[in-house]
Enzyme design. Structure first.
Site, short mmCIF file in Angstrom:
data_model
loop_
_atom_site.label_atom_id
_atom_site.label_comp_id
_atom_site.label_asym_id
_atom_site.label_seq_id
_atom_site.Cartn_x
_atom_site.Cartn_y
_atom_site.Cartn_z
CE LYS A 147 -4.23 1.63 2.26
NZ LYS A 147 -5.00 1.87 1.05
CG LEU A 203 -4.56 -2.90 -0.76
CD1 LEU A 203 -3.06 -2.69 -0.60
CD2 LEU A 203 -5.31 -1.69 -0.26
N1 PMP Z 1 -7.79 -1.53 -3.46
C1 PMP Z 1 -7.20 -0.32 -3.52
C2 PMP Z 1 -6.39 0.03 -4.72
C3 PMP Z 1 -7.35 0.60 -2.47
O1 PMP Z 1 -6.75 1.80 -2.52
C4 PMP Z 1 -8.17 0.24 -1.36
C5 PMP Z 1 -8.41 1.21 -0.26
N2 PMP Z 1 -7.31 1.38 0.57
C6 PMP Z 1 -8.76 -1.05 -1.34
C7 PMP Z 1 -8.54 -1.90 -2.42
C8 PMP Z 1 -9.59 -1.49 -0.19
O2 PMP Z 1 -8.79 -1.84 0.92
P1 PMP Z 1 -9.34 -1.69 2.41
O3 PMP Z 1 -10.60 -2.50 2.47
O4 PMP Z 1 -8.27 -2.25 3.24
O5 PMP Z 1 -9.60 -0.23 2.62
#
Ligand code: PMP
Length: 283
Positions: A147, A203
């Protein structure tokens, strides 16, 4: 607005928190981040976000900042000082300050920045009406499981969506949807929930992990596999998940309306469960 923010061990008024022009986060996007949501003044999925943060740091051989073990306390202090009921806490760690060089400095002190943002989550307009999305090519780097703050392309894709008069974009690589610009992507067909499996391509959403667990507990069938935009256009419904959007329905994909253009029951049910469980588990 004058929030209290956190910078390297200090709580400061937001206009007094300053980071060096030599910070590698600024010069090289050499930085990772997390967003922990706040509901009813409590932190959601805190341990999941911190575990992923540790993994991102490890993958980039980046040191943990001092105070890493106090992150829960710092999150709580910021939420309390800024009186946040609903919204999130943004956290960023950079490799630190060093003269500009592609080679990493070995001994830099990592920079830790945190601030709160207030935002309606439960009553978000998109949750009621559903989102309209377009697709665009996924031109991001190949380690989307880390991330990092390299958010220029997701930002450009959101601007493309805005210019097209819709809410967001889904990214497509080799003909298959990877994920949304800032969320994980799902379709529902004949009662089955379909979402791409985990790899370096996406992610590993903290919300995704919880939602898939709740779906399984509710006897819903989940298939982790690739899907195309054409398949999404003929799905019964679609939705996205993220820490800040929870579960939000998608009602249109590249101009094709799903489920008659209204949010679907699976997305609705999963959103309800997610809110209910979050209210119980917030810390
Ligand atoms: N994919 C991407 C590219 C993101 O930026 C996010 C948000 N952070 C997510 C998926 C979702 O992840 P999370 O549920 O951990 O917020």
């Amino acid at each position: 607005m004058n929030r209290t923010v956190y910078l390297n061990g200090e709580y400061l008024p937001e206009d007094e928190a300053k980071v060096s022009i030599f910070d590698r986060g600024f010069l090289m996007a050499d930085a990772v981040y997390e967003v922990v949501s706040v509901l009813d003044g409590k932190l959601l999925e805190f341990s999941g976000h911190i575990k992923r943060l540790e993994r991102s740091l490890g993958e980039l051989d980046m040191a943990k900042p001092k105070n890493f073990d106090n992150l829960l306390d710092i999150h709580r202090t910021l939420v309390a000082r800024n009186n946040v009921q609903e919204g999130g806490v943004y956290l960023q760690i950079t490799r630190g300050v060093a003269d500009r060089d592609f080679v990493y400095p070995k001994d830099a002190e990592p920079t830790l920045v945190m601030f709160t943002q207030e935002r309606p989550i439960i009553e978000s307009p998109a949750a009621k009406t559903g989102m309209r999305i377009i697709s665009t090519e996924d031109l991001r780097w190949g380690r989307r499981d880390i991330k990092t703050v390299q958010l220029l392309y997701p930002s450009m894709a959101k601007m493309m969506a805005k210019a097209a008069g819709v809410d967001d974009a889904w990214l497509v690589e080799d003909g298959f949807v990877t994920e949304g610009t800032s969320n994980n992507a799902y379709i529902v067909k004949d009662g089955k929930i379909i979402t791409r499996s985990l790899s370096h391509d996406i992610l590993h959403g903290i919300t995704r992990a919880s939602v898939l667990r709740y779906a399984a507990e509710a006897q819903m069938i989940v298939e982790e596999r690739n899907f195309t935009i054409e398949e999404a256009q003929s799905a019964d419904e679609a939705f996205i998940t993220s820490a800040s959007a929870f579960v939000t329905p998608v009602i249109e994909v590249d101009g094709a309306k799903l489920g008659g253009g209204t949010p679907g029951p699976v997305a609705g049910r999963l959103r309800e469960i997610y809110i209910e469980e979050s209210r119980k588990a917030g810390i």
